[in-house]
Structures are given as C-alpha cells and as structure tokens.
Design a protein around this motif. Structure first.
Motif, PDB file in Angstrom:
ATOM      1  N   ASP A 114      22.143 -32.729  -6.471  1.00 56.08           N
ATOM      2  CA  ASP A 114      23.560 -33.113  -6.515  1.00 56.08           C
ATOM      3  C   ASP A 114      24.028 -33.626  -5.154  1.00 56.08           C
ATOM      4  O   ASP A 114      24.744 -34.620  -5.070  1.00 56.08           O
ATOM      5  N   VAL A 158      21.254 -25.050   1.562  1.00 49.36           N
ATOM      6  CA  VAL A 158      20.953 -25.265   0.146  1.00 49.36           C
ATOM      7  C   VAL A 158      19.477 -24.991  -0.102  1.00 49.36           C
ATOM      8  O   VAL A 158      18.618 -25.451   0.652  1.00 49.36           O
ATOM      9  N   LYS A 210      18.654 -28.083  -8.141  1.00 51.50           N
ATOM     10  CA  LYS A 210      19.816 -28.737  -8.773  1.00 51.50           C
ATOM     11  C   LYS A 210      20.865 -29.074  -7.726  1.00 51.50           C
ATOM     12  O   LYS A 210      21.366 -30.202  -7.679  1.00 51.50           O
ATOM     13  N   GLU A 211      21.213 -28.103  -6.899  1.00 52.60           N
ATOM     14  CA  GLU A 211      22.226 -28.336  -5.866  1.00 52.60           C
ATOM     15  C   GLU A 211      21.753 -29.400  -4.868  1.00 52.60           C
ATOM     16  O   GLU A 211      22.525 -30.263  -4.453  1.00 52.60           O
ATOM     17  N   ASP A 264      24.520 -26.602   4.889  1.00 55.05           N
ATOM     18  CA  ASP A 264      25.036 -25.798   3.771  1.00 55.05           C
ATOM     19  C   ASP A 264      24.029 -24.772   3.271  1.00 55.05           C
ATOM     20  O   ASP A 264      24.299 -24.050   2.319  1.00 55.05           O
TER      21      ASP A 264
END
Length: 74
Positions: free
Chosen positions: A33, A25, A29-30, A23
C-alpha cells in the motif's frame, strides 16, 4: 528507459524505502500500500510540474539487453 524515467523510479524507490523504515512497516500488505501511495505521489508531482508521464516517454531504439550484448562482443 531514459534518464528521466530512471530518476523517477529511483526517487520513488528511495522514498518508499525511507517511509517503510520510518514507519517501521513489516507487513507485505501495508508495504504494498505504501509503495502504491508513494508511486501515486511521484506521478502527481510529475503531472504538477508539467512533465511527461512515464508511459508517454519515447521507447528507446535498443533495449538494455541489446546494448549489453553489443558492449560484451566489442
């Protein structure tokens, strides 16, 4: 930590790493998560299979530190 818990932790870590890469990332924060979401899925799978949840696994008699120290002194 016994082999079952180690395997679950390793599986969660590898799947989190793969998802972060796939993804693309970059944000903390992401990433946090996603780590949480993957951990929840691992726990769901353990429960669905009728496995023992990590917090319910027996505690080893010796800590890894005790084992290492014993091996170093022998």
């Amino acid at each position: 930590m016994e082999s079952t818990e180690l395997a679950a932790n390793l599986f969660g870590a590898t799947q989190t790493d793969e998802k972060l890469r796939r993804d693309r990332v970059t944000g903390k924060k992401e990433a946090g998560d996603i780590h949480f979401q993957v951990g929840q899925k691992v726990r769901e799978t353990i429960a669905d299979l009728g496995g023992v949840m990590p917090e319910d696994l027996p505690t080893p008699e010796k800590s890894i530190k005790q084992i290492i120290i014993k091996n170093l002194t022998n």
